[in-house]
Write an enzyme that holds these catalytic residues in place. Sequence first.
Site, PDB file in Angstrom:
ATOM      1  N   CYS A   1      -1.384  -8.211  -8.380  1.00 22.00           N
ATOM      2  CA  CYS A   1      -0.484  -7.038  -8.191  1.00 22.00           C
ATOM      3  C   CYS A   1       0.792  -7.150  -7.476  1.00 22.00           C
ATOM      4  O   CYS A   1       1.749  -7.697  -8.174  1.00 22.00           O
ATOM      5  CB  CYS A   1      -1.639  -6.046  -7.164  1.00 22.00           C
ATOM      6  SG  CYS A   1      -1.188  -4.327  -6.860  1.00 22.00           S
ATOM      7  N   HIS A   2       0.850  -6.861  -6.430  1.00 21.98           N
ATOM      8  CA  HIS A   2       2.357  -6.919  -5.549  1.00 21.98           C
ATOM      9  C   HIS A   2       2.375  -8.388  -4.814  1.00 21.98           C
ATOM     10  O   HIS A   2       3.131  -8.605  -4.262  1.00 21.98           O
ATOM     11  CB  HIS A   2       2.401  -5.654  -4.562  1.00 21.98           C
ATOM     12  CG  HIS A   2       2.827  -4.334  -4.932  1.00 21.98           C
ATOM     13  ND1 HIS A   2       1.782  -3.736  -5.649  1.00 21.98           N
ATOM     14  CD2 HIS A   2       4.053  -3.947  -5.170  1.00 21.98           C
ATOM     15  CE1 HIS A   2       2.319  -2.405  -6.166  1.00 21.98           C
ATOM     16  NE2 HIS A   2       3.809  -2.574  -5.806  1.00 21.98           N
TER      17      HIS A   2
END
Length: 190
Positions: free
Chosen positions: A116-117
């Site tokens: 994800c991030h």
Amino acid sequence: MPTITTSSLDGMKVAILVTDGFEQVEMTEPRKALDVAGALTQIVSPMDGSVRGWNHHDPADSFEVDVPLAAAKAEDFDALLLPGGVINPDALRIDEKAVAFVRAFLDADKPIAAICHGPWTLIDADGIKGRKMTSWPSLRVDLQNAGAQWSDKEVVVDSNLVTSRKPDDLPAFNREMRKLFELAYEAAIH
């Protein structure tokens, strides 16, 4: 008498670097997959005592910190897991000790899994130039500007780095993370 088999991750030490605001399922599901395979996972954090996960935009559960970041050494671990969420990696990437911790894994060529991030912290640790990666779509330009070759796939493996986009991709992420960690650990112990 049945034969007892052991996982190829038995004894592997995996650091999970998080601070408050990580996407909870992106920590708990990979951690569970690693623990079931025999790895010893430990939460490393700049926070004292505990860290709090999030379920998208809502605060979720708290988890005990196993190793304070100030006392953590990359050489004490065999691999690194970087969960996402927006708040978590954004805070880690401006924490000099967190960036140095991640950079030490990169310098030692140890396997890293980021979802994800989570790859945001890899940018600040100078760990993505020329690497094939994926991430949450909003990081595409950041990663490309830092020299990564970004693609919109559920999971991308490039040498000792595995990246993934989002919670929906966890089955593929966990599978490829485990394969990568097994290969690296087997090579390290033989």
